[in-house]
Design a protein around this motif. Sequence first.
Motif, PDB file in Angstrom:
ATOM      1  N   VAL A 138       8.957  16.991   3.827  1.00 27.88           N
ATOM      2  CA  VAL A 138       7.572  17.335   3.487  1.00 27.88           C
ATOM      3  C   VAL A 138       6.905  16.086   2.914  1.00 27.88           C
ATOM      4  CG1 VAL A 138       6.084  18.846   2.137  1.00 27.88           C
ATOM      5  CG2 VAL A 138       8.273  19.695   2.984  1.00 27.88           C
ATOM      6  N   ALA A 139       5.834  15.643   3.552  1.00 19.58           N
ATOM      7  CA  ALA A 139       5.107  14.456   3.080  1.00 19.58           C
ATOM      8  C   ALA A 139       3.983  14.897   2.157  1.00 19.58           C
ATOM      9  CB  ALA A 139       4.542  13.685   4.261  1.00 19.58           C
ATOM     10  N   ILE A 140       3.942  14.294   0.981  1.00 19.06           N
ATOM     11  CA  ILE A 140       2.940  14.657  -0.039  1.00 19.06           C
ATOM     12  C   ILE A 140       2.203  13.399  -0.463  1.00 19.06           C
ATOM     13  CG2 ILE A 140       2.637  15.666  -2.348  1.00 19.06           C
ATOM     14  CD1 ILE A 140       5.254  17.186  -1.855  1.00 19.06           C
ATOM     15  N   ASP A 141       0.882  13.495  -0.621  1.00 14.95           N
ATOM     16  CA  ASP A 141       0.121  12.299  -1.007  1.00 14.95           C
ATOM     17  C   ASP A 141       0.115  12.137  -2.536  1.00 14.95           C
ATOM     18  OD1 ASP A 141      -3.211  13.752  -0.493  1.00 14.95           O
ATOM     19  OD2 ASP A 141      -1.744  14.029  -2.093  1.00 14.95           O
ATOM     20  N   CYS A 151       9.673  24.417  -2.566  1.00 11.09           N
ATOM     21  CA  CYS A 151      10.675  23.546  -3.200  1.00 11.09           C
ATOM     22  C   CYS A 151      10.188  22.107  -3.222  1.00 11.09           C
ATOM     23  CB  CYS A 151      11.997  23.663  -2.441  1.00 11.09           C
ATOM     24  SG  CYS A 151      13.261  22.535  -3.030  1.00 11.09           S
ATOM     25  N   ALA A 152       9.590  21.654  -2.114  1.00 16.05           N
ATOM     26  CA  ALA A 152       9.110  20.270  -2.037  1.00 16.05           C
ATOM     27  C   ALA A 152       8.037  20.011  -3.084  1.00 16.05           C
ATOM     28  CB  ALA A 152       8.560  19.989  -0.642  1.00 16.05           C
ATOM     29  N   LEU A 153       7.132  20.957  -3.227  1.00  9.93           N
ATOM     30  CA  LEU A 153       6.055  20.776  -4.205  1.00  9.93           C
ATOM     31  C   LEU A 153       6.596  20.850  -5.636  1.00  9.93           C
ATOM     32  CD1 LEU A 153       3.267  22.802  -2.395  1.00  9.93           C
ATOM     33  CD2 LEU A 153       3.260  20.356  -2.852  1.00  9.93           C
ATOM     34  N   ALA A 154       7.576  21.724  -5.860  1.00  8.91           N
ATOM     35  CA  ALA A 154       8.182  21.813  -7.200  1.00  8.91           C
ATOM     36  C   ALA A 154       8.914  20.519  -7.534  1.00  8.91           C
ATOM     37  CB  ALA A 154       9.145  23.004  -7.249  1.00  8.91           C
ATOM     38  N   LEU A 155       9.564  19.927  -6.535  1.00 10.01           N
ATOM     39  CA  LEU A 155      10.271  18.659  -6.740  1.00 10.01           C
ATOM     40  C   LEU A 155       9.269  17.559  -7.063  1.00 10.01           C
ATOM     41  CD1 LEU A 155      12.913  17.068  -6.671  1.00 10.01           C
ATOM     42  CD2 LEU A 155      12.619  16.802  -4.213  1.00 10.01           C
ATOM     43  N   TYR A 156       8.153  17.572  -6.344  1.00 16.91           N
ATOM     44  CA  TYR A 156       7.094  16.584  -6.607  1.00 16.91           C
ATOM     45  C   TYR A 156       6.596  16.706  -8.041  1.00 16.91           C
ATOM     46  CZ  TYR A 156       2.470  14.442  -6.598  1.00 16.91           C
ATOM     47  OH  TYR A 156       1.363  13.699  -6.934  1.00 16.91           O
ATOM     48  N   LYS A 201       0.838  -1.202   0.000  1.00 19.15           N
ATOM     49  CA  LYS A 201       0.000   0.000   0.000  1.00 19.15           C
ATOM     50  C   LYS A 201       0.875   1.256   0.000  1.00 19.15           C
ATOM     51  CE  LYS A 201      -3.189   2.500   2.958  1.00 19.15           C
ATOM     52  NZ  LYS A 201      -3.644   2.654   4.327  1.00 19.15           N
ATOM     53  N   PRO A 202       0.813   2.053  -1.102  1.00 22.13           N
ATOM     54  CA  PRO A 202       1.611   3.295  -1.120  1.00 22.13           C
ATOM     55  C   PRO A 202       0.982   4.353  -0.212  1.00 22.13           C
ATOM     56  CG  PRO A 202       0.349   3.089  -3.161  1.00 22.13           C
ATOM     57  CD  PRO A 202       0.019   1.883  -2.343  1.00 22.13           C
ATOM     58  N   LEU A 203       1.807   5.038   0.567  1.00 19.34           N
ATOM     59  CA  LEU A 203       1.306   6.077   1.472  1.00 19.34           C
ATOM     60  C   LEU A 203       1.474   7.464   0.868  1.00 19.34           C
ATOM     61  CD1 LEU A 203       2.739   4.804   4.879  1.00 19.34           C
ATOM     62  CD2 LEU A 203       0.404   4.606   4.045  1.00 19.34           C
ATOM     63  N   GLY A 204       2.503   7.612   0.052  1.00 15.87           N
ATOM     64  CA  GLY A 204       2.754   8.927  -0.532  1.00 15.87           C
ATOM     65  C   GLY A 204       4.238   9.105  -0.783  1.00 15.87           C
ATOM     66  N   TYR A 205       4.631  10.370  -0.799  1.00 19.98           N
ATOM     67  CA  TYR A 205       6.025  10.711  -1.086  1.00 19.98           C
ATOM     68  C   TYR A 205       6.564  11.616   0.012  1.00 19.98           C
ATOM     69  CZ  TYR A 205       4.669   8.979  -5.626  1.00 19.98           C
ATOM     70  OH  TYR A 205       4.184   8.187  -6.630  1.00 19.98           O
ATOM     71  N   CYS A 206       7.873  11.534   0.197  1.00 22.65           N
ATOM     72  CA  CYS A 206       8.512  12.378   1.199  1.00 22.65           C
ATOM     73  C   CYS A 206       9.660  13.127   0.524  1.00 22.65           C
ATOM     74  CB  CYS A 206       9.043  11.508   2.339  1.00 22.65           C
ATOM     75  SG  CYS A 206       9.411  12.465   3.786  1.00 22.65           S
TER      76      CYS A 206
END
Lengths: 221, 195
Positions: free
Chosen positions: B111-114, B179-184, B89-94
């Motif tokens: 930063v944890a991103i779903d 930055c975290a969101l741009a990386l995502y 089960k994938p939880l998201g990205y960090c």
Amino acid sequence: MFKTILKQFKEGVFDKNPLLVQILGVCASLAITTSVSNALYMGLAVTAVLVCSNLFVSLLRKFIPQQVRIAAYIVIISGFVTIVEMLMKAYLPSAAEKLGIFLPLIVVNCIILGRAEAYASQNAPLPSIIDGLAMGAGFTIALLLLGAIRELFGAGTLFGISIFGQSYTPIGILSSPPGAFIVLGCLIALMQYLKKRLSVDEQHAKKEEPKPNEQTKEDTP
Amino acid sequence: MKGKLLNLSKIALPLVVICTLMVALIAAVNHFTAPVIYENEKELFNQSIKDLFGLPRNEEPTVDPLQLPENEPLPSGALAAYAVSIGEKPLGYCMEVTGSGAYGEDLRMLVAIDGEGRIIDLCCLVSSETPGKGDKVLNDVFFSTHYLGRTVDEITSADPPILSGSTKTATALYNAVDCALALYQALTVQKGDGA
């Protein structure tokens, strides 16, 4: 020997307390003493650096030229601060995190350079170690007092444990720098009063003691 | 001339010896403490990931490092990206990023991103902000919850919230989230089929 050690500790804790009498290391003291645990960690770190730097300065006192003695002391002190920082990050990471930027700032704490210059550079290693312990103990006790008052009345806790319960309204100013200054000022005033009182008592005690060669009226023929 | 050189060496030599001695001592202590510090940081990292995704202490997620895009320029401050899952089960990205503009060194944040590009949670791994001053932002409930549930469009279109007396830290926090969101987004484009 034991009397000398006791005398040095009395000087470090009371007569020449680095924070409350010599007023050294005030900046870091005011910033870090928002809680008793922070005060304890800072006190222990400063004591460790004091003891080690006093020992090294004393061992090398005949080797360090006068012209560059301050630079040499700073190198020694900063080396030991780095070592203490590494040891705390490895074995007391929560303490290192709480002290934050104030841990490396121990390098510029006047107490350490002051004792290196005033005592360790002119005395043998063992008395220098005891001086480091004594001054460190005095500094730690002063920090603990400051931290205890600020945390107890400024947050209602001690070591994070609530003392007065939910109904207590903390005195917010004590958690901030102006409050720290006020508490420190009160402690310094208290220390000066105690020193004056003790010296007056000692003078009274000396006056009341009969002189050994004094002849009384009953003794004279 | 010879006399001057001799005098200079009498002053310089003890300093050189003392410096060498202290460096040797620091190196010796570092030899023993570096592995312990590394393990502490790894433990902190693992615990932070569990806290970000709301996992209990006894549950061990799988943290797979992701290949960062090579053909595109990375957002400034991007350090690493991880895919987090529990079993299948994938939880998201960090995203491990730094936030520039802080009062001290850059903030290092996770930063944890779903899967839909919304922020689940964030935490600060390393900060050198002044305790009680700049770090107010990092401990403030408003700032720790302000970015939750937001996407990259919502973050970039809004002004960063600022706390008086901690302006630089608040800006650095905003930069880290950005930055975290741009990386995502960069990773999503690389993947092609979305997260």
